[in-house]
Design an enzyme around this catalytic site. Structure first.
Site, short mmCIF file in Angstrom:
data_model
loop_
_atom_site.label_atom_id
_atom_site.label_comp_id
_atom_site.label_asym_id
_atom_site.label_seq_id
_atom_site.Cartn_x
_atom_site.Cartn_y
_atom_site.Cartn_z
N GLY A 11 0.78 -1.24 -0.03
CA GLY A 11 0.03 -0.04 -0.01
C GLY A 11 0.93 1.37 -0.20
O GLY A 11 2.11 1.15 -0.44
N GLN A 12 0.08 2.35 0.13
CA GLN A 12 0.95 3.79 0.06
C GLN A 12 2.10 3.93 1.02
O GLN A 12 3.15 4.26 0.50
CB GLN A 12 -0.18 4.74 0.36
CG GLN A 12 0.42 6.20 -0.02
CD GLN A 12 -0.49 7.27 0.48
OE1 GLN A 12 -1.11 7.12 1.45
NE2 GLN A 12 -0.29 8.62 0.09
N ILE A 35 -1.75 -8.90 0.06
CA ILE A 35 -2.67 -9.80 -0.73
C ILE A 35 -2.26 -9.43 -2.15
O ILE A 35 -2.92 -9.69 -3.08
CB ILE A 35 -4.07 -9.80 -0.45
CG1 ILE A 35 -4.68 -8.46 -0.30
CG2 ILE A 35 -4.40 -10.75 0.64
CD1 ILE A 35 -6.20 -8.24 -0.22
N TYR A 140 -14.04 4.44 9.42
CA TYR A 140 -12.65 4.33 9.47
C TYR A 140 -12.22 4.99 10.85
O TYR A 140 -11.32 4.46 11.55
CB TYR A 140 -11.99 5.25 8.30
CG TYR A 140 -10.53 5.33 8.27
CD1 TYR A 140 -9.72 4.35 8.36
CD2 TYR A 140 -10.02 6.66 8.46
CE1 TYR A 140 -8.23 4.45 8.39
CE2 TYR A 140 -8.61 6.91 8.21
CZ TYR A 140 -7.99 5.83 8.23
OH TYR A 140 -6.49 5.94 8.08
C1 AKB Z 1 -7.51 9.11 4.60
O1 AKB Z 1 -7.60 10.12 4.10
O2 AKB Z 1 -8.29 8.39 5.06
C2 AKB Z 1 -6.28 8.78 5.26
C3 AKB Z 1 -6.00 9.32 6.83
C4 AKB Z 1 -6.16 10.88 7.03
O3 AKB Z 1 -5.82 8.77 7.70
N1 AKB Z 1 -5.29 9.51 4.54
#
Ligand code: AKB
Length: 318
Positions: A11-12, A35, A140
Site C-alpha cells: 500500500g501507500q 494480498i 474508519y
Molecule cells: C484518509 O484520508 O483516509 C487517510 C487518513 C487521514 O488517515 N489519509
C-alpha cells in the site's frame, strides 16, 4: 536480531516503509506481506498473505523468526464508507491477530497506524490536542479510535509493547494512495503533470493536516526505535507536518506548472474532511521521543514535482 514483518506492504505507506526499514536493517531482515503484489520492485522477501488469516501470519512469524510487526493493512476513510462492515472487520481483526501474537510472547513490538480520523466534528479544529474530545463520524475513524483503545488495553493489561501514530494526510511519489479523503493532494501532482488541469473532490477552504511521506516514515521508525521509557502514549501520537487547503497547494504546484487549471467538484468526501481537524498539536511526540518535521509545503511540492516529472516521463528505448 531484529526480524521485521510489514503487513500491508504493497500500500501507500507500506511501499515506502519497507524501503526505509530495509535501508536501516537490511533487506533480508524485513519481510513484506500483502494480498497484492508490491507496487515497485523490492529486494527482500515478499509473501502473499491476507492480514485476517491468523494461521498464515503466524506461519510467517515462525518461518522467518519475526519479532516486530508493522501492521498497515486497512481500508481508509473514503473506501471504508462504501463497505462499513468489511472495513470494521479488516481494520479490527487484523489488529487483534497481531496483538494476540504479542500477548502470547511471539512478538516483541507492534506498530499500528492510527489517523487524524479519530477526531470528529466536536473536537477542537485548530491545534487539536493529544487528549481531547474524539467523536469520529466515519467507520474508519471509529475503527482507529477503538483500535487505539485496544492497543492501550493490551499494553496496560498484558504489557504488550505496541506503538502508534495518528497520521495526517500523507503525500508521496513512490506509491499510489488508495481510498483516503486526503488523496487529492497526491492526485493533483499526477494530473498537473499529465494534463495541466485537476478537478478536486474537496472544496476551496478545506484545510487539512498533511505530511510528506519521508517525514512520516522517519517518524514511524523513530517511534519504534525509541527507548521504551520515552513512549508515554499507548494510544496514537498526534503528528503534524503542515496544513493547507486545495487552493493553497494548487498555488504551489503552479510555480512548476503555471498553466494549471483547478476546478472544484466536492463529493461525499467533503463531509468527511469537514469533520476532521485543520491542524494538530504534536507537542507530546516532540517532547517524548524528539519528533520534528523536516518538510514544509514548499519543500514537499518541489520534491514531488522533481521526482514525479522524472517518473512520469516517457521512458527512452535502449
Ligand atoms: C484518509 O484520508 O483516509 C487517510 C487518513 C487521514 O488517515 N489519509
Amino acid at each position: 536480531m531484529k526480524k521485521i514483518l510489514v503487513i500491508g506492504s504493497s500500500g501507500q505507506i507500506g511501499t515506502e516503509l519497507v524501503d526505509g526499514l530495509r535501508v536501516r536493517f537490511g533487506d533480508a531482515n524485513v519481510v513484506a506481506c500483502d494480498i497484492k503484489e508490491p507496487q515497485v520492485e523490492q529486494a527482500g522477501p515478499f509473501v502473499m498473505v491476507n492480514a485476517m488469516d491468523r494461521r498464515g501470519i503466524e506461519r510467517i512469524v515462525e518461518k522467518y523468526g519475526i519479532n516486530e510487526v508493522y501492521l498497515l493493512a486497512a481500508l481508509l476513510s473514503a473506501t471504508a464508507e462504501k463497505d462499513p462492515a468489511f472495513a470494521w472487520q479488516l481494520n479490527m481483526e487484523s489488529l487483534f491477530i497481531v496483538l494476540e501474537l504479542a500477548r502470547e510472547g511471539k512478538l516483541k513490538k507492534v506498530y499500528w497506524p492510527s489517523s487524524i480520523a479519530v477526531f470528529g466534528p466536536t473536537s477542537p479544529k485548530d491545534a487539536t490536542p493529544q487528549h481531547t474530545i474524539a467523536e469520529p463520524t466515519t467507520v474508519y475513524g471509529i475503527s482507529k479510535q477503538a483500535g487505539e483503545q485496544w492497543c492501550a488495553y493490551y499494553h496496560k493489561r498484558y504489557g504488550v509493547d505496541v506503538r502508534s501514530i495518528r497520521y495526517p494526510g500523507l503525500i508521496g511519489w513512490k506509491s499510489a494512495p488508495g481510498g483516503g479523503t486526503t488523496d487529492y493532494a497526491v492526485h493533483i501532482f499526477h494530473e498537473a503533470i499529465k494534463q495541466g488541469s485537476y478537478t478536486c473532490f474537496l472544496d476551496r477552504g478545506t484545510t487539512l493536516p498533511m505530511m510528506y511521506m519521508p517525514d512520516a516514515i522517519r517518524a514511524t521508525i523513530d517511534l519504534m526505535e525509541a527507548p521504551i521509557e520515552q513512549v508515554k502514549e499507548r494510544i496514537g501520537y498526534n503528528l503534524a507536518g503542515f496544513s493547507f487547503a486545495p487552493e493553497e497547494i494548487a498555488e504551489e504546484v503552479k510555480r512548476h506548472v503555471p498553466e494549471l487549471v483547478m476546478k472544484y467538484e466536492p463529493d461525499a468526501r467533503q463531509a468527511i474532511a469537514n469533520s476532521w481537524p485543520r491542524s494538530i498539536d504534536d507537542s507530546a511526540a516532540r517532547k517524548d521521543w524528539g519528533w520534528k518535521p523536516q518538510y514544509d509545503l514548499k519543500a514537499m511540492v518541489d520534491e514531488m514535482m522533481t521526482n514525479l516529472r522524472r517518473e512520469l516521463a516517457p521512458k527512452k528505448r535502449p
